[in-house]
Design a protein around this motif. Structure first.
Motif, PDB file in Angstrom:
ATOM      1  N   THR A   1     -39.267 -44.315  -3.304  1.00 42.16           N
ATOM      2  CA  THR A   1     -40.183 -43.803  -4.321  1.00 42.16           C
ATOM      3  C   THR A   1     -39.459 -43.760  -5.655  1.00 42.16           C
ATOM      4  N   GLU A   2     -40.037 -44.378  -6.645  1.00 40.39           N
ATOM      5  CA  GLU A   2     -39.397 -44.448  -7.955  1.00 40.39           C
ATOM      6  C   GLU A   2     -39.159 -43.048  -8.527  1.00 40.39           C
ATOM      7  N   GLY A   3     -37.950 -42.850  -9.041  1.00 36.91           N
ATOM      8  CA  GLY A   3     -37.586 -41.567  -9.616  1.00 36.91           C
ATOM      9  C   GLY A   3     -37.075 -40.541  -8.620  1.00 36.91           C
ATOM     10  N   ALA A   4     -37.042 -40.895  -7.335  1.00 33.58           N
ATOM     11  CA  ALA A   4     -36.601 -39.946  -6.311  1.00 33.58           C
ATOM     12  C   ALA A   4     -35.088 -40.012  -6.136  1.00 33.58           C
ATOM     13  N   LEU A   5     -34.559 -39.011  -5.462  1.00 27.09           N
ATOM     14  CA  LEU A   5     -33.146 -39.009  -5.102  1.00 27.09           C
ATOM     15  C   LEU A   5     -32.936 -39.846  -3.851  1.00 27.09           C
ATOM     16  N   VAL A   6     -31.924 -40.679  -3.868  1.00 34.46           N
ATOM     17  CA  VAL A   6     -31.599 -41.517  -2.718  1.00 34.46           C
ATOM     18  C   VAL A   6     -30.153 -41.248  -2.326  1.00 34.46           C
ATOM     19  N   ARG A   7     -29.860 -41.449  -1.070  1.00 32.77           N
ATOM     20  CA  ARG A   7     -28.496 -41.260  -0.577  1.00 32.77           C
ATOM     21  C   ARG A   7     -27.799 -42.615  -0.463  1.00 32.77           C
ATOM     22  N   GLN A   8     -26.507 -42.598  -0.422  1.00 35.50           N
ATOM     23  CA  GLN A   8     -25.751 -43.842  -0.302  1.00 35.50           C
ATOM     24  C   GLN A   8     -26.047 -44.504   1.038  1.00 35.50           C
ATOM     25  N   GLY A   9     -26.345 -45.801   0.988  1.00 35.56           N
ATOM     26  CA  GLY A   9     -26.672 -46.546   2.203  1.00 35.56           C
ATOM     27  C   GLY A   9     -28.142 -46.531   2.563  1.00 35.56           C
TER      28      GLY A   9
ATOM     29  N   ALA B   1     -28.825 -48.700  -1.062  1.00 39.27           N
ATOM     30  CA  ALA B   1     -28.326 -48.029  -2.270  1.00 39.27           C
ATOM     31  C   ALA B   1     -26.806 -48.002  -2.247  1.00 39.27           C
ATOM     32  N   PRO B   2     -26.138 -48.506  -3.297  1.00 36.91           N
ATOM     33  CA  PRO B   2     -24.669 -48.512  -3.299  1.00 36.91           C
ATOM     34  C   PRO B   2     -24.059 -47.133  -3.517  1.00 36.91           C
ATOM     35  N   ILE B   3     -24.774 -46.231  -4.214  1.00 40.21           N
ATOM     36  CA  ILE B   3     -24.285 -44.869  -4.460  1.00 40.21           C
ATOM     37  C   ILE B   3     -25.453 -43.908  -4.271  1.00 40.21           C
ATOM     38  N   ALA B   4     -25.134 -42.641  -4.197  1.00 36.48           N
ATOM     39  CA  ALA B   4     -26.161 -41.607  -4.134  1.00 36.48           C
ATOM     40  C   ALA B   4     -26.537 -41.181  -5.543  1.00 36.48           C
ATOM     41  N   GLY B   5     -27.814 -40.907  -5.756  1.00 33.75           N
ATOM     42  CA  GLY B   5     -28.270 -40.479  -7.073  1.00 33.75           C
ATOM     43  C   GLY B   5     -29.765 -40.624  -7.198  1.00 33.75           C
ATOM     44  N   ARG B   6     -30.227 -40.625  -8.440  1.00 33.82           N
ATOM     45  CA  ARG B   6     -31.655 -40.761  -8.721  1.00 33.82           C
ATOM     46  C   ARG B   6     -31.944 -42.218  -9.067  1.00 33.82           C
ATOM     47  N   ILE B   7     -32.985 -42.753  -8.446  1.00 31.12           N
ATOM     48  CA  ILE B   7     -33.299 -44.168  -8.613  1.00 31.12           C
ATOM     49  C   ILE B   7     -34.301 -44.350  -9.729  1.00 31.12           C
ATOM     50  N   SER B   8     -34.196 -45.459 -10.411  1.00 31.46           N
ATOM     51  CA  SER B   8     -35.042 -45.749 -11.555  1.00 31.46           C
ATOM     52  C   SER B   8     -36.289 -46.526 -11.112  1.00 31.46           C
ATOM     53  N   LEU B   9     -36.968 -47.093 -12.103  1.00 34.19           N
ATOM     54  CA  LEU B   9     -38.163 -47.893 -11.811  1.00 34.19           C
ATOM     55  C   LEU B   9     -37.767 -49.210 -11.163  1.00 34.19           C
TER      56      LEU B   9
ATOM     57  N   VAL C   1     -29.530 -47.107  -9.848  1.00 32.06           N
ATOM     58  CA  VAL C   1     -29.294 -45.804  -9.237  1.00 32.06           C
ATOM     59  C   VAL C   1     -28.259 -45.089 -10.099  1.00 32.06           C
ATOM     60  N   VAL C   2     -28.591 -43.859 -10.511  1.00 28.17           N
ATOM     61  CA  VAL C   2     -27.742 -43.093 -11.415  1.00 28.17           C
ATOM     62  C   VAL C   2     -27.342 -41.794 -10.727  1.00 28.17           C
ATOM     63  N   GLN C   3     -26.053 -41.533 -10.684  1.00 26.05           N
ATOM     64  CA  GLN C   3     -25.573 -40.257 -10.162  1.00 26.05           C
ATOM     65  C   GLN C   3     -25.581 -39.252 -11.301  1.00 26.05           C
ATOM     66  N   ILE C   4     -26.349 -38.187 -11.138  1.00 24.74           N
ATOM     67  CA  ILE C   4     -26.557 -37.232 -12.229  1.00 24.74           C
ATOM     68  C   ILE C   4     -25.915 -35.878 -11.973  1.00 24.74           C
TER      69      ILE C   4
END
Length: 429
Positions: free
Chosen positions: A102-110, A198-206, A226-229
């Motif tokens: 889901t765009e804008g959601a938090l994703v975990r690594q892998g 996902a290569p890193i954990a963070g919030r994913i963009s569009l 993917v941005v780690q915030i």
């Protein structure tokens, strides 16, 4: 100014009547002179300070200067940057089948983000596995022949040349097995790359692609970011002039240098509000920006609530040193003349009388709503902070001690703060 009173004189007036009229005029002028003298004597400019009555002594509010250890700080413009940012690109080509986030959601690594059609990749894996099986069968046959050849050459049943050829063919077959096994591993890897993670954990963009889009390996356009915030970086700049002055103050012993490894960094957002979490200085730049004459410093700031976003402007408030035995004067006590010279009114004891005198001071810097004083006053001085309109320098006053003020942060206009930050950082890369 002369006063003229017309005197009506008839044709039949006698000399005695004229003299009586002139006498009355003289008496009237004399009474007017006495009245003006009384009015002049009652004016405010006639008060003698030496003869001032207790009722005429003005009450003024004063603060008694006390030395204290004061932490000094400076406010620098900065910009929020992501702690980590990764662009997601495909490593194999194919058709996007599914978008798994889901765009804008938090994703975990892998975590799986996209699924590429793996039909061709699965076929390549099957072909590689078949080639491996063929190479293994050929190697087993060549290995048996090499074993028989080694026995026959001992009894001179075959020549040494034939035995050497057989042994070489066995080694070639073994190498072919290793090559086929590598092909299988590559096909398995490509099949795994069909599921983009996902290569890193963070919030994913569009997402820049939709299901059905054709993608190629290592294409220039990223599928998403993917941005780690949490945490976040805050990069802020300090002018070299400020840095040099601070170094001189440290060298002269005016301020105590603080440990940079434990230096807390407070943030003020561009709307003027204070950020609730405190960061820590991580890096101080060694290179000066030649176009702006500044050095870059970086702080790491916690961002558990996601309030900070990459690219946001902020002000970093960081300590610069500790002033031991500092004297602080409220800002309302300081006045400046036409040349900008600062002065304060100090109450002095002269022969048992409290006299307000003006004294020139040298100010170092603002500390909240107070001034840090370098010279001009000393500990124990009574500095006037209220009642300026009731007296003038040199008058007797009745000092009333006011409670000591604590340095407080000055109010910040949100729009002015935002405008100042953007103006300072509009050329920052």
């Amino acid at each position: 100014m002369s006063v003229f009173f017309p005197i009506p004189l008839g044709r039949s007036s006698s000399v005695q009547q004229k003299m009586n009229q002139w006498a009355r005029v003289a008496a009237l002028l004399g009474s007017l002179g006495v009245g003006l003298g009384l009015l002049t004597g009652c004016g405010p400019g006639s008060k003698d300070p030496a003869n001032t009555t207790p009722q005429d002594i003005a009450q003024v509010g004063v603060v008694v200067l006390q030395p204290q250890d004061q932490a000094l700080q400076t406010t620098l413009p900065g910009r929020v940057r992501a702690f980590q940012m990764a662009e997601v690109r495909p490593q194999v080509g194919g058709i996007i089948q599914k978008q798994l986030f889901t765009e804008g959601a938090l994703v975990r690594q892998g975590q799986a983000l996209y699924q590429i059609d793996a039909t061709l990749l699965q076929a390549n894996l099957s072909s590689a596995q078949a080639a491996l099986a063929k190479a293994q069968a050929s190697f087993e046959r060549q290995q048996l022949q090499a074993q028989r050849s080694a026995q026959l050459v001992k009894i001179a049943a075959i020549s040494a040349q034939q035995d050497e050829d057989t042994q070489a063919a066995a080694r070639i077959a073994q190498a072919e097995v290793q090559a086929a096994r590598a092909s299988v591993q590559m096909a398995q890897t490509n099949l795994r790359y069909a599921r983009i993670e996902a290569p890193i954990a963070g919030r994913i963009s569009l997402s820049n692609v939709t299901p059905g889009a054709l993608v190629t390996a290592n294409q220039s356009t990223a599928l998403t970011e993917v941005v780690q915030i949490d945490p976040m970086y805050v990069d802020f700049t300090q002018s070299t002039a400020q840095l040099l002055q601070l170094q001189r103050d440290w060298a002269a012993g005016r301020y105590e240098k603080l440990d940079a490894s434990s230096m807390p960094i407070a943030l003020q957002l561009e709307d003027g509000s204070a950020y609730p979490h405190v960061g820590k200085l991580q890096f101080s730049g060694l290179m000066v920006n030649p176009s702006m004459g500044t050095v870059t410093l970086r702080a790491v700031v916690p961002n558990p609530d996601g309030q900070l976003l990459p690219g946001m402007f902020a002000q970093a408030v960081l300590p610069t040193g500790m002033a031991s035995g500092a004297l602080l004067i409220p800002q309302q006590a300081v006045t400046r003349d036409a040349t900008g010279r600062a002065s304060v009114l100090v109450v002095q004891d002269r022969e048992g009388q409290k006299i307000a005198v003006q004294r020139t001071v040298q100010l170092a810097q603002a500390v909240g709503n107070q001034w840090l004083v370098e010279s001009g006053v000393q500990a124990g001085d009574m500095v006037v902070v209220e009642g300026f309109q009731r007296f003038k320098p040199g008058d007797r006053v009745d000092p009333q001690t006011m409670p000591a003020q604590r340095p407080a942060a000055a109010a910040v206009d949100p729009q002015a703060a935002a405008a100042a930050l953007r103006s300072a950082l509009e050329r920052q890369p």
